[in-house]
Design a protein around this motif. Sequence first.
Motif, mmCIF file in Angstrom:
data_model
loop_
_atom_site.group_PDB
_atom_site.id
_atom_site.type_symbol
_atom_site.label_atom_id
_atom_site.label_comp_id
_atom_site.label_asym_id
_atom_site.label_seq_id
_atom_site.Cartn_x
_atom_site.Cartn_y
_atom_site.Cartn_z
ATOM 1 N N UNK A 221 -6.797 -17.645 -59.270
ATOM 2 C CA UNK A 221 -7.858 -16.828 -58.677
ATOM 3 C C UNK A 221 -8.511 -17.562 -57.508
ATOM 4 N N UNK A 222 -9.106 -16.822 -56.585
ATOM 5 C CA UNK A 222 -9.886 -17.433 -55.512
ATOM 6 C C UNK A 222 -11.187 -17.977 -56.106
ATOM 7 N N UNK A 223 -11.459 -19.261 -55.846
ATOM 8 C CA UNK A 223 -12.692 -19.865 -56.371
ATOM 9 C C UNK A 223 -13.821 -19.701 -55.361
ATOM 10 N N UNK A 224 -14.155 -18.437 -55.083
ATOM 11 C CA UNK A 224 -15.170 -18.188 -54.058
ATOM 12 C C UNK A 224 -16.584 -18.215 -54.634
ATOM 13 N N UNK A 225 -16.696 -18.645 -55.891
ATOM 14 C CA UNK A 225 -18.038 -18.768 -56.468
ATOM 15 C C UNK A 225 -18.538 -20.207 -56.430
#
Length: 315
Positions: free
Chosen positions: A294-298
Amino acid sequence: MNPETSTSTLDMVRPQTTFATAGVQAAETQILTLALIAGGMLIFFVVMGCVWIAWRRGAVPNKWWIIGGGVLFPLVVLTLFVIGSTITLRAVASGLPDDAVTIRVTGHQFWWDVVHDPEGRALRDANEVVVPVGMPLRFELESADVIHSFWVPSVSGKMDMIPGTRNVLAMTAIEEGRFRGQCAEFCGLSHPLMAFEMVVVSPLEYAAYLDRLDEEARDPVTPEERQGQQVFLNAGCIACHNIRGVADGAEVGPDLTRVGARASLGAGMWRMNLGNLAGWIADVQDMKPGANMPSYNTLSGPDLRAVSAYLYGLR
Ligand code: CUA
């Protein structure tokens, strides 16, 4: 090109082509390829010549032309090509001695798990296949999910990686250098983004490489790297990624023990540098759509910088 700003990996490797051969098997296959091209062209021009002559003379149909040109001639030509292909196939597949260097490569959507197996030590790397020059290589090819195909056009022919099966590909690289490999079987959304590099080195360098693979990961040095290691341990990365001596065991994603030492990122697609690595962690789904990560955009800005610095320092 500046390695810190370039995003292309194509200028780091030899051209991905079957016509600039650097392997025993690729050279043998090339002879067959050239014979097929030359034979095909010769036949094409002879047939076109006959058509032209028939046109000029207004020839009447003759059954011997049909039998000779339509049945006997293709039979002879195709038989010759079958013989040639069989000879080449046998040459390419034979000659794998018992002491060949064994490397197990497993295809995943969309990356390559690489296990070097000297004396059964199972030394793991990913997306970069380092091999010794001039030594027979025994590639054991497997798949963890769908069918992939392992191909380094300059060095050898391709072979499918099929779930539940182990295919063996013989290969001998005869030139040192970096060669581009590519998955050659449609395997999902990011199939075209599933490349890798084959790095052909001297046997001495290969032995040194295996020793490095046997070591635990480099310890974080700066405060930022130490923070990055904590982010790596706490953000869920260890569920999929292995870093030897730090978080052992996970095999879902690529081994990251020496990820910063690899020349490229995302299975041969982007240059390894801090910016690309941070971009990858934050937005992998943009750089490789359909990847299982997953994109770790958090992650916060400082955490993203820290974990990128930590991983980039692993070499
Ligand atoms: Cu893996 Cu295409």
